[in-house]
Design an enzyme around this catalytic site. Sequence first.
Site, PDB file in Angstrom:
ATOM      1  N   TYR A 113      49.663  38.198  44.886  1.00  0.00           N
ATOM      2  CA  TYR A 113      48.933  38.608  43.894  1.00  0.00           C
ATOM      3  C   TYR A 113      49.584  38.726  42.398  1.00  0.00           C
ATOM      4  O   TYR A 113      49.292  38.451  41.560  1.00  0.00           O
ATOM      5  CB  TYR A 113      48.338  39.975  44.096  1.00  0.00           C
ATOM      6  CG  TYR A 113      47.423  40.677  43.346  1.00  0.00           C
ATOM      7  CD1 TYR A 113      45.984  40.253  43.253  1.00  0.00           C
ATOM      8  CD2 TYR A 113      47.894  41.497  42.348  1.00  0.00           C
ATOM      9  CE1 TYR A 113      45.097  40.887  42.395  1.00  0.00           C
ATOM     10  CE2 TYR A 113      47.027  42.158  41.325  1.00  0.00           C
ATOM     11  CZ  TYR A 113      45.742  41.754  41.407  1.00  0.00           C
ATOM     12  OH  TYR A 113      44.734  42.279  40.477  1.00  0.00           O
TER      13      TYR A 113
ATOM     14  N   LYS B 236      49.454  36.709  38.999  1.00  0.00           N
ATOM     15  CA  LYS B 236      48.893  37.391  37.921  1.00  0.00           C
ATOM     16  C   LYS B 236      50.189  37.245  36.767  1.00  0.00           C
ATOM     17  O   LYS B 236      49.739  37.355  35.416  1.00  0.00           O
ATOM     18  CB  LYS B 236      48.680  38.880  38.138  1.00  0.00           C
ATOM     19  CG  LYS B 236      47.442  39.283  38.888  1.00  0.00           C
ATOM     20  CD  LYS B 236      46.231  38.868  38.284  1.00  0.00           C
ATOM     21  CE  LYS B 236      44.727  39.256  39.020  1.00  0.00           C
ATOM     22  NZ  LYS B 236      43.772  38.694  38.531  1.00  0.00           N
TER      23      LYS B 236
END
Length: 248
Positions: free
Chosen positions: A155, A159
């Site tokens: 994640y 990002k």
Amino acid sequence: MGKLDGKMALVTGGARGIGRAIAFAFAHEGAAVAVLDMRKDDAEAAAREISGLNVNTIAVAADVGDEAQVRSAVDKVGEAFGRVDILVNNAGIDTTSQVVEMSTEMWDEMIRVNLRSIFLCTRAVLPGMLQRKWGRIINMSSQLAHKGAADMAHYAAAKAGVLGFTRSLAYEVAREGITVNAICPGPIDTELFRNIPEAWRKRKLAELPIGRAGTVDEIAPTAVMLASDEGSYYIGASLNPNGGDVMI
Ligand SMILES: NC(=O)c1ccc[n+]([C@@H]2O[C@H](COP(=O)([O-])OP(=O)(O)OC[C@H]3O[C@@H](n4cnc5c(N)ncnc54)[C@H](O)[C@@H]3O)[C@@H](O)[C@H]2O)c1
């Protein structure tokens, strides 16, 4: 007079959570809003409610990680609105695993939905923005892009990739009247956050200076500012409504 009167906006992941709040905030400021989401029924429900604000709206069902679906969704919005002035790349997922146990499938799906999608959706709307010499692209990153987190390497990597994409594209199009920026929220009380294992959430909230998760309405105003004329001098920036998780 709304801050976004006459503007045509496309919000991905607009059926619920942060995206839904942004779609409503844009509509309140006078923008026409296309709600794009893989959850067709929820997207249609959001669009129905938005139409009560007396703005043009449409729900489009699509998987943002799928090239053909993105092209056809953006075509549908183009047919309905004539153009896209503001794109919010917000759709995203979260899963948790230590790297040592992470499957390749979990890694790939994270990159597909949280990073590849941003490229696909942006590329689909950019030609029109370049032609009209006006556009706003707002990418949803996360405070974890800055600080990382155990169990979320995939994640945080996706990002952080969003920030690299945001800055690089900003260089390419800033002189063409298009701004590209990112928002890096802290933990926000949505389905995505509630679905993270409780121990992880407790740890995060305990270390957070403000001591509580944020609300979607504490994120939407940042998107409105970036989308409006007030945001015209933000280029490749990452704005951080994050409860103090990362103080930059
Ligand atoms: N909630 C948080 O704590 C938090 C913090 C930082 C960043 N973010 C980011 O904000 C964004 C929105 O998150 P949220 O908390 O509102 O989540 P959410 O789960 O409440 O909403 C996400 C929306 O995206 C949609 N979506 C997911 N995958 C999709 C796909 N492949 N194609 C189309 N639509 C898809 C979902 O159907 C849902 O409507 C995400 O990018 C997330 O990573 C959230």
